[in-house]
Design a protein around this motif. Structure first.
Motif, mmCIF file in Angstrom:
data_model
loop_
_atom_site.group_PDB
_atom_site.id
_atom_site.type_symbol
_atom_site.label_atom_id
_atom_site.label_comp_id
_atom_site.label_asym_id
_atom_site.label_seq_id
_atom_site.Cartn_x
_atom_site.Cartn_y
_atom_site.Cartn_z
ATOM 1 N N LYS A 177 -10.759 -9.529 -5.191
ATOM 2 C CA LYS A 177 -11.025 -8.728 -6.384
ATOM 3 C C LYS A 177 -9.870 -7.781 -6.701
ATOM 4 N N ILE A 178 -9.308 -7.191 -5.655
ATOM 5 C CA ILE A 178 -8.161 -6.296 -5.803
ATOM 6 C C ILE A 178 -7.076 -6.776 -4.849
ATOM 7 N N ALA A 179 -5.911 -7.078 -5.379
ATOM 8 C CA ALA A 179 -4.826 -7.609 -4.551
ATOM 9 C C ALA A 179 -3.656 -6.637 -4.512
ATOM 10 N N TRP A 180 -2.839 -6.791 -3.499
ATOM 11 C CA TRP A 180 -1.726 -5.870 -3.233
ATOM 12 C C TRP A 180 -0.433 -6.659 -3.143
ATOM 13 N N VAL A 181 0.592 -6.215 -3.863
ATOM 14 C CA VAL A 181 1.931 -6.784 -3.762
ATOM 15 C C VAL A 181 2.814 -5.712 -3.124
ATOM 16 N N PRO A 182 3.190 -5.876 -1.852
ATOM 17 C CA PRO A 182 3.961 -4.826 -1.166
ATOM 18 C C PRO A 182 5.410 -4.804 -1.625
ATOM 19 N N GLN A 183 6.074 -3.680 -1.368
ATOM 20 C CA GLN A 183 7.506 -3.601 -1.604
ATOM 21 C C GLN A 183 8.234 -4.239 -0.428
ATOM 22 N N ASN A 184 9.541 -4.396 -0.576
ATOM 23 C CA ASN A 184 10.374 -5.004 0.462
ATOM 24 C C ASN A 184 9.946 -6.445 0.731
ATOM 25 N N PRO A 185 10.212 -7.371 -0.191
ATOM 26 C CA PRO A 185 9.766 -8.751 -0.015
ATOM 27 C C PRO A 185 10.312 -9.420 1.230
ATOM 28 N N ALA A 186 11.557 -9.110 1.602
ATOM 29 C CA ALA A 186 12.144 -9.749 2.786
ATOM 30 C C ALA A 186 11.388 -9.384 4.057
ATOM 31 N N GLY A 187 10.846 -8.153 4.109
ATOM 32 C CA GLY A 187 10.125 -7.729 5.303
ATOM 33 C C GLY A 187 8.628 -7.942 5.223
ATOM 34 N N SER A 188 8.130 -8.410 4.069
ATOM 35 C CA SER A 188 6.691 -8.557 3.880
ATOM 36 C C SER A 188 6.189 -9.979 4.099
ATOM 37 N N MET A 189 7.124 -10.933 4.199
ATOM 38 C CA MET A 189 6.732 -12.319 4.417
ATOM 39 C C MET A 189 7.036 -12.719 5.846
ATOM 40 N N ASN A 190 6.188 -13.558 6.417
ATOM 41 C CA ASN A 190 6.368 -14.030 7.783
ATOM 42 C C ASN A 190 7.493 -15.065 7.820
ATOM 43 N N PRO A 191 8.589 -14.796 8.539
ATOM 44 C CA PRO A 191 9.727 -15.725 8.529
ATOM 45 C C PRO A 191 9.429 -17.058 9.211
ATOM 46 N N SER A 192 8.364 -17.120 10.007
ATOM 47 C CA SER A 192 8.051 -18.353 10.739
ATOM 48 C C SER A 192 7.090 -19.266 9.990
ATOM 49 N N LEU B 138 11.742 -14.179 -3.592
ATOM 50 C CA LEU B 138 10.753 -13.648 -2.651
ATOM 51 C C LEU B 138 9.799 -12.685 -3.348
ATOM 52 N N GLN B 139 10.340 -11.844 -4.255
ATOM 53 C CA GLN B 139 9.486 -10.900 -4.959
ATOM 54 C C GLN B 139 8.479 -11.632 -5.835
ATOM 55 N N ARG B 140 8.923 -12.664 -6.530
ATOM 56 C CA ARG B 140 8.008 -13.444 -7.355
ATOM 57 C C ARG B 140 6.983 -14.180 -6.492
ATOM 58 N N SER B 141 7.401 -14.586 -5.298
ATOM 59 C CA SER B 141 6.465 -15.246 -4.382
ATOM 60 C C SER B 141 5.380 -14.285 -3.923
ATOM 61 N N LEU B 142 5.750 -13.014 -3.718
ATOM 62 C CA LEU B 142 4.749 -12.010 -3.358
ATOM 63 C C LEU B 142 3.751 -11.805 -4.490
ATOM 64 N N VAL B 143 4.243 -11.831 -5.730
ATOM 65 C CA VAL B 143 3.330 -11.739 -6.871
ATOM 66 C C VAL B 143 2.396 -12.944 -6.888
ATOM 67 N N ALA B 144 2.941 -14.119 -6.606
ATOM 68 C CA ALA B 144 2.106 -15.326 -6.547
ATOM 69 C C ALA B 144 1.037 -15.201 -5.471
ATOM 70 N N MET B 145 1.399 -14.657 -4.318
ATOM 71 C CA MET B 145 0.412 -14.426 -3.262
ATOM 72 C C MET B 145 -0.667 -13.471 -3.742
ATOM 73 N N GLY B 146 -0.247 -12.448 -4.499
ATOM 74 C CA GLY B 146 -1.202 -11.454 -4.979
ATOM 75 C C GLY B 146 -2.215 -12.032 -5.946
ATOM 76 N N ILE B 147 -1.772 -12.936 -6.817
ATOM 77 C CA ILE B 147 -2.686 -13.475 -7.833
ATOM 78 C C ILE B 147 -3.352 -14.776 -7.394
ATOM 79 N N ALA B 148 -3.001 -15.267 -6.197
ATOM 80 C CA ALA B 148 -3.533 -16.553 -5.744
ATOM 81 C C ALA B 148 -5.050 -16.540 -5.621
#
Length: 312
Positions: free
Chosen positions: A90-105, A159-169
């Protein structure tokens, strides 16, 4: 318009060994359904802490009082099991710092698909199809190749756009984006702005936390100015950028390159050093005796509000 998210008398304090940091110190603000509200202010003003509080993502060592109501339910009093049904769905969050917010593995496609699988659809083939659609939507192409890519192969803007995609997924009603243009170049800032504008047109309520004033000017319906844990001004976007009311807000706009790069004198005091007066008075050119008492958030006839004795 119907209010979908309402914050009332929110206080968030962080105790340390020798003092208490009052990161958010009495916030009252409402967001209407399908509105885009930009919360702006200097680093350390409490913007991100406000956003984290909405989803119950604050650390356990802070004290939180007040209320954060979503569709009438106080999120601060809900058990974690109930918050999990709202957070990301219902409420999603897009964090700052995209490089540090995604799991590299993990692949970017897997991470975008995770909220879909958790909240919307369990079938793996359908999840994959939706991820491909999201990658196409955020202009990461060709999606069939990029779905299996790892974060290291993406640029900062991707990466930033990918975080937005995660937020609206998870198909949320409200999206909170924390500094979505931080650390990316002008072309990618424009791409993120265009993406969020499309989401706004789709009816998603946006709470944008940013110190990028041009980004707020291009996207927001209303602007809320924060300073040292307080809301100093709330106004309709055009009125704000045409003529801000609070001396701090005026100083912010004058500090922009297109306005001559005139910095605000002085620096923000630590939150535990305030003595009950206006928090900005030590940096303000309009300071008067009355400023020894902190002003309330004064409602104005046009629907704006400002925390300054000049308007009382």
């Amino acid at each position: 318009m119907t209010t979908i998210l309402e914050v009332q008398q929110l206080h968030i304090h962080f105790p340390t060994s020798d003092r208490t940091v009052r990161a958010v110190d009495g916030i009252d603000i409402g967001i209407a359904r399908s509105e885009t509200l930009a919360v702006i202010g200097e680093s350390g003003s409490g913007k991100s802490v406000l956003g984290l509080a909405v989803l119950g993502l604050l650390p356990v060592n802070c004290t939180v009082t007040g209320s954060v109501r979503y569709r009438g339910a106080d999120l601060l009093t809900l058990p974690e099991s109930e918050l999990e049904k709202i957070r990301g769905r219902k409420i999603a969050w897009v964090p700052q710092n995209p490089a540090g917010s995604m799991n590299p593995s993990m692949t970017v496609g897997y991470q975008i698909g995770e909220p879909i699988a958790l909240h919307v659809e369990k079938n793996r083939s359908i999840v994959r199809k939706k991820v491909l659609e999201l990658l196409q939507f955020i202009r990461i192409t060709p999606p069939e190749e990029r779905i299996g890519s790892y974060p290291y192969s993406f640029s900062g803007g991707m990466l930033q756009r990918s975080l937005v995609a995660m937020g609206i997924a998870g198909l949320p009603e409200v999206l909170i984006a924390d500094e979505p243009t931080k650390g990316i170049d002008i072309i990618n800032r424009q791409a993120v702005s265009a993406l969020l504008r499309v989401l706004r047109e789709k009816g998603i309520t946006l709470l944008i936390i940013t110190h990028d004033l041009s980004f707020a000017q291009n996207l927001a319906d209303r602007v809320a100015v924060m300073y040292s844990g307080r809301i100093m001004e709330i106004r309709e976007r055009k009125s704000f950028f045409d003529g801000p009311l609070h001396p701090y807000a005026k100083g912010m706009l004058l500090s922009l390159p297109e306005n001559g790069l005139h910095p605000i004198s002085g620096k923000t005091r630590e939150s535990d050093k305030y003595d009950g007066g206006c928090r900005f008075r030590f940096r303000c050119t309009y300071t008067m005796e009355r400023c020894r008492a902190e002003p309330p958030l004064i409602a104005l006839p046009d629907g704006s509000a400002v925390r300054c004795w000049l308007y009382d």
